[in-house]
Design an enzyme around this catalytic site. Structure first.
Site, PDB file in Angstrom:
ATOM      1  N   TYR A 130      39.582  29.774  29.628  1.00 36.36           N
ATOM      2  CA  TYR A 130      39.256  29.684  31.053  1.00 36.36           C
ATOM      3  C   TYR A 130      37.852  30.180  31.363  1.00 36.36           C
ATOM      4  CZ  TYR A 130      43.943  28.292  32.264  1.00 36.36           C
ATOM      5  OH  TYR A 130      45.105  27.568  32.391  1.00 36.36           O
ATOM      6  N   ALA A 144      35.908  32.869  39.695  1.00 37.77           N
ATOM      7  CA  ALA A 144      37.328  32.899  40.039  1.00 37.77           C
ATOM      8  C   ALA A 144      37.907  31.550  39.647  1.00 37.77           C
ATOM      9  CB  ALA A 144      37.512  33.160  41.530  1.00 37.77           C
ATOM     10  N   GLU A 145      39.093  31.563  39.086  1.00 39.41           N
ATOM     11  CA  GLU A 145      39.703  30.312  38.676  1.00 39.41           C
ATOM     12  C   GLU A 145      40.013  29.461  39.901  1.00 39.41           C
ATOM     13  OE1 GLU A 145      42.825  31.044  35.810  1.00 39.41           O
ATOM     14  OE2 GLU A 145      41.590  32.648  34.980  1.00 39.41           O
ATOM     15  N   LYS A 148      32.102  45.285  36.397  1.00 38.55           N
ATOM     16  CA  LYS A 148      33.088  44.198  36.371  1.00 38.55           C
ATOM     17  C   LYS A 148      34.474  44.727  36.760  1.00 38.55           C
ATOM     18  CE  LYS A 148      35.558  40.676  35.028  1.00 38.55           C
ATOM     19  NZ  LYS A 148      35.530  39.303  35.394  1.00 38.55           N
ATOM     20  N   CYS A 181      42.851  38.877  35.542  1.00 36.79           N
ATOM     21  CA  CYS A 181      41.862  39.956  35.659  1.00 36.79           C
ATOM     22  C   CYS A 181      42.300  41.164  36.471  1.00 36.79           C
ATOM     23  CB  CYS A 181      40.578  39.414  36.278  1.00 36.79           C
ATOM     24  SG  CYS A 181      39.619  38.447  35.123  1.00 36.79           S
ATOM     25  N   LYS A 237      47.451  31.024  41.625  1.00 35.35           N
ATOM     26  CA  LYS A 237      46.845  30.590  42.883  1.00 35.35           C
ATOM     27  C   LYS A 237      46.603  29.095  42.793  1.00 35.35           C
ATOM     28  CE  LYS A 237      41.984  31.315  41.893  1.00 35.35           C
ATOM     29  NZ  LYS A 237      40.782  31.992  42.286  1.00 35.35           N
ATOM     30  N   ARG A 257      48.902  33.324  34.272  1.00 34.38           N
ATOM     31  CA  ARG A 257      48.952  34.713  33.807  1.00 34.38           C
ATOM     32  C   ARG A 257      49.169  35.677  34.984  1.00 34.38           C
ATOM     33  NH1 ARG A 257      43.720  34.667  29.951  1.00 34.38           N
ATOM     34  NH2 ARG A 257      43.116  33.086  31.476  1.00 34.38           N
TER      35      ARG A 257
HETATM   36  C1  UDX Z   1      39.144  37.282  39.962  1.00 30.94           C
HETATM   37  C2  UDX Z   1      37.783  37.611  40.626  1.00 30.94           C
HETATM   38  O1  UDX Z   1      37.743  37.045  41.943  1.00 30.94           O
HETATM   39  C3  UDX Z   1      36.651  37.082  39.782  1.00 30.94           C
HETATM   40  O2  UDX Z   1      35.405  37.446  40.355  1.00 30.94           O
HETATM   41  C4  UDX Z   1      36.784  37.686  38.395  1.00 30.94           C
HETATM   42  O3  UDX Z   1      35.783  37.235  37.545  1.00 30.94           O
HETATM   43  C5  UDX Z   1      38.145  37.351  37.793  1.00 30.94           C
HETATM   44  O4  UDX Z   1      39.174  37.809  38.656  1.00 30.94           O
HETATM   45  P1  UDX Z   1      40.712  35.145  39.789  1.00 30.94           P
HETATM   46  O5  UDX Z   1      41.679  36.045  39.080  1.00 30.94           O
HETATM   47  O6  UDX Z   1      40.425  33.821  39.184  1.00 30.94           O
HETATM   48  O7  UDX Z   1      39.305  35.887  39.942  1.00 30.94           O
HETATM   49  O8  UDX Z   1      41.267  34.857  41.263  1.00 30.94           O
HETATM   50  P2  UDX Z   1      41.038  35.432  42.741  1.00 30.94           P
HETATM   51  O9  UDX Z   1      40.593  34.324  43.605  1.00 30.94           O
HETATM   52  O10 UDX Z   1      40.215  36.654  42.757  1.00 30.94           O
HETATM   53  O11 UDX Z   1      42.536  35.776  43.167  1.00 30.94           O
HETATM   54  C6  UDX Z   1      43.313  36.767  42.509  1.00 30.94           C
HETATM   55  C7  UDX Z   1      44.692  36.855  43.110  1.00 30.94           C
HETATM   56  O12 UDX Z   1      44.660  37.440  44.407  1.00 30.94           O
HETATM   57  C8  UDX Z   1      45.386  35.497  43.277  1.00 30.94           C
HETATM   58  O13 UDX Z   1      46.732  35.589  42.901  1.00 30.94           O
HETATM   59  C9  UDX Z   1      45.234  35.220  44.765  1.00 30.94           C
HETATM   60  O14 UDX Z   1      46.212  34.347  45.240  1.00 30.94           O
HETATM   61  C10 UDX Z   1      45.364  36.629  45.329  1.00 30.94           C
HETATM   62  N1  UDX Z   1      44.741  36.778  46.661  1.00 30.94           N
HETATM   63  C11 UDX Z   1      43.411  36.585  46.829  1.00 30.94           C
HETATM   64  C12 UDX Z   1      45.530  37.138  47.754  1.00 30.94           C
HETATM   65  O15 UDX Z   1      46.743  37.303  47.612  1.00 30.94           O
HETATM   66  N2  UDX Z   1      44.933  37.295  48.965  1.00 30.94           N
HETATM   67  C13 UDX Z   1      43.594  37.124  49.175  1.00 30.94           C
HETATM   68  O16 UDX Z   1      43.126  37.306  50.305  1.00 30.94           O
HETATM   69  C14 UDX Z   1      42.808  36.747  48.066  1.00 30.94           C
HETATM   70  P1  ADP Z   2      39.949  33.740  28.951  1.00 25.02           P
HETATM   71  O1  ADP Z   2      40.621  33.624  30.287  1.00 25.02           O
HETATM   72  O2  ADP Z   2      39.397  35.108  28.696  1.00 25.02           O
HETATM   73  O3  ADP Z   2      38.943  32.660  28.719  1.00 25.02           O
HETATM   74  P2  ADP Z   2      41.800  32.345  27.152  1.00 25.02           P
HETATM   75  O4  ADP Z   2      43.064  32.852  26.527  1.00 25.02           O
HETATM   76  O5  ADP Z   2      41.846  31.209  28.103  1.00 25.02           O
HETATM   77  O6  ADP Z   2      41.099  33.628  27.814  1.00 25.02           O
HETATM   78  O7  ADP Z   2      40.780  31.923  25.992  1.00 25.02           O
HETATM   79  C1  ADP Z   2      40.481  32.678  24.881  1.00 25.02           C
HETATM   80  C2  ADP Z   2      40.326  31.745  23.666  1.00 25.02           C
HETATM   81  O8  ADP Z   2      39.782  32.524  22.570  1.00 25.02           O
HETATM   82  C3  ADP Z   2      41.633  31.136  23.148  1.00 25.02           C
HETATM   83  O9  ADP Z   2      41.522  29.723  23.174  1.00 25.02           O
HETATM   84  C4  ADP Z   2      41.756  31.677  21.685  1.00 25.02           C
HETATM   85  O10 ADP Z   2      42.269  30.712  20.778  1.00 25.02           O
HETATM   86  C5  ADP Z   2      40.315  31.993  21.353  1.00 25.02           C
HETATM   87  N1  ADP Z   2      40.146  32.981  20.271  1.00 25.02           N
HETATM   88  C6  ADP Z   2      40.757  34.180  20.113  1.00 25.02           C
HETATM   89  N2  ADP Z   2      40.329  34.818  18.999  1.00 25.02           N
HETATM   90  C7  ADP Z   2      39.391  34.012  18.424  1.00 25.02           C
HETATM   91  C8  ADP Z   2      38.556  34.105  17.250  1.00 25.02           C
HETATM   92  N3  ADP Z   2      38.581  35.179  16.442  1.00 25.02           N
HETATM   93  N4  ADP Z   2      37.711  33.073  16.972  1.00 25.02           N
HETATM   94  C9  ADP Z   2      37.670  31.984  17.800  1.00 25.02           C
HETATM   95  N5  ADP Z   2      38.424  31.841  18.902  1.00 25.02           N
HETATM   96  C10 ADP Z   2      39.273  32.829  19.236  1.00 25.02           C
END
Ligand code: UDX
Ligand code: ADP
Length: 465
Positions: free
Chosen positions: A14, A166-167, A222, A278, A341, A348
């Protein structure tokens, strides 16, 4: 300042996938290779069918179409990519430890360490190594020590460049980032490495948005950014419980306080609880670090954000049970949404997993509909909790591809992800499919009360009496 011609990214997930796609798009002069040990994932990134990329993000497939095999490549040949690149990003997963010291709180760094050892073994020329994964403070130091002690005598410069995307909005967040953070050593070679990475981002971002700091500040920032965001969600969710007991409406409270420019309006949407890879992990890391320095009050302060979030998920599920006359055993309950979301297929730490688990404990029959999440993922998420036999999960919970089918003969629907399509469903038809009285529990506050009342639903949503 040195420029780079070749970048490699270890981990095609991701973070690595979308980040490298955007770098490749914005820097056509740089060759970007994304490697992963997971052959299936790489095959999916390379497949002709762009609708089946391993990661769903709005706008991503267009960028892949433009850049793939131009200057963006996906491969399982990790060693070759490391050898060729001048700059190596590490974006492997760092799940919370499930064993040993720090279990349930500290991040498991085993994948990071394996990567570092591999880089040390393979590298024959100087490299800039960039930690991109969310990591506890001081990981850069550990990576540096592994590289320096096991390497072939080449120079490694370690940078911390935490991801703030953010995803669901990853592409947009990368293209128009509020800021990029680059932490590095305060030595001449450290400064040069920071400038080189800044140069990459300055292909599309104004200079003033690229912030340089020391390594520890970058790593800690972070965690702190995510802890502050999660704290806002937990704060408003704590108030949602109070609103449900009084005549206050959480949306009105949220709006009223959000207008205060010192508070601001973002991240004040009350929900069934935050999820994602996260927030929880980063806060737990913060808690673990604070505890390890004996700062118990600091640890407790942040831990409360998680406790509040767990409470919110449990409260939502318990409200469903008590509203359905204190028993859901054998009753069909449809869950709309499983992703943590909207606009992502990532699940996750999704609130849906915990709500489903609690309802399954009460022997409810669950039907799940999510527009992007696959059946396998849903069963894996549940099995991972280890609450019951996997066979039992499959017996009691079914996954369907059609929201109408999910509603058929259901006692209740719970909205767990704020997918836009849920707003425009034919709710009249859904009502006619359901058993009466037909209950809807809106955990995301996306449906209009008036409309739902008019159709005849018994409508409940977070934060209203
Ligand atoms: C987050 C941070 O925003 C991003 O900067 C960091 O790099 C990774 O973590 P993400 O986990 O992708 O990103 O999603 P985010 O949009 O932050 O939402 C996190 C959770 O909070 C979701 O489940 C969302 O639905 C929830 N949320 C968010 C609420 O319930 N209410 C809100 O007002 C905002
Ligand atoms: P993130 O949200 O942090 O990107 P993901 O689980 O989506 O986490 O991605 C992490 C990727 O890293 C997975 O696709 C996994 O196969 C890969 N990975 C883990 N260990 C190694 C490694 N030693 N060498 C190459 N790829 C790896």
């Amino acid at each position: 300042m040195n420029k780079v011609n070749q970048i490699c990214c270890i981990g095609a997930g991701y973070v690595g996938g979308p980040t490298m796609a955007v770098i490749a798009k914005q820097c056509p002069n740089i060759k970007v290779t994304v490697v992963d040990i997971n052959q299936k994932r790489i095959d999916q990134w390379n497949a002709d069918d762009l609708d089946n990329l391993p990661i769903y993000e709005p706008g991503l497939k267009e960028i892949i179409a433009e850049t793939r095999d131009r200057n963006l490549f996906f491969s399982t040949n990790v060693d070759k990519a490391i050898e060729d690149a001048e700059m190596i990003f590490i974006s492997v997963n760092t799940p919370t430890k499930t064993y040993g010291k720090g279990k349930g709180q500290a991040s498991d760094l085993k994948y990071i360490e394996l990567c570092a050892r591999n880089i040390a073994k393979v590298a024959k020329t100087d490299k800039i190594v960039v930690e991109k994964s969310t990591l506890p403070v001081r990981t850069a130091e550990a990576i540096k020590s592994i590289l320096d002690n096991t390497g072939n005598g080449v120079q490694f410069e370690i940078l911390s460049n935490p991801e703030f995307l953010a995803e669901g909005t990853a592409v947009e967040d990368l293209l128009a980032a509020d800021r990029v953070l680059i932490g590095g050593q305060e030595t001449p070679s450290g400064q040069a490495a920071k400038d080189t990475l800044s140069w990459v981002y300055e292909h599309w971002l104004p200079k003033e948005r690229v912030l340089q700091t020391n390594v520890w500040s970058s790593e800690l920032s972070k965690l702190v950014a995510n802890a502050f965001l999660a704290q806002r969600v937990s704060s408003i969710n704590s108030i949602s419980a109070l609103c449900e007991k009084t005549d206050a409406n959480v949306a009105e409270v949220s709006r009223a306080i959000g207008f205060d420019s010192r508070i601001g309006s973002k991240f004040l949407n009350s929900s069934v609880g935050f999820g994602g890879s996260c927030f929880q992990k980063d806060i737990l890391n913060l808690v673990y670090i604070a505890k390890s320095f004996g700062l118990n009050e600091v640890a407790d302060y942040w831990e409360q954000v998680i406790i509040m979030n767990d409470y919110q998920k449990r409260r939502f599920a318990e409200n469903i049970i008590s509203t359905l006359y204190n028993t859901v055993s054998g009753k069909k309950i449809a869950l709309y949404g499983w992703a943590f979301k909207k606009d992502t297929n990532d699940t996750r730490e999704s609130a849906a997993i915990y709500v489903a688990d609690l309802l399954l404990e009460e022997q409810a029959e669950i039907i799940v509909y999510d527009p992007k999440v696959k059946e396998d993922t849903i069963y894996n998420d549940l099995d991972y909790l280890n609450s019951r036999d996997p066979k039992e999960n499959r017996r009691l919970l079914k996954v369907v591809n059609d929201p109408m089918e999910a509603a058929n003969d259901a006692h209740a629907i719970a909205i767990l992800t704020e997918w836009d399509e849920f707003k425009t469903l034919d709710w009249n038809k859904i009502y006619s499919e359901m058993l009466k009285p037909a209950f809807v529990f809106d955990g995301r506050r996306i449906l209009e009360r008036e409309k739902m009342d008019e159709i005849g639903f018994k409508f409940y949503r977070i934060g209203e009496s």
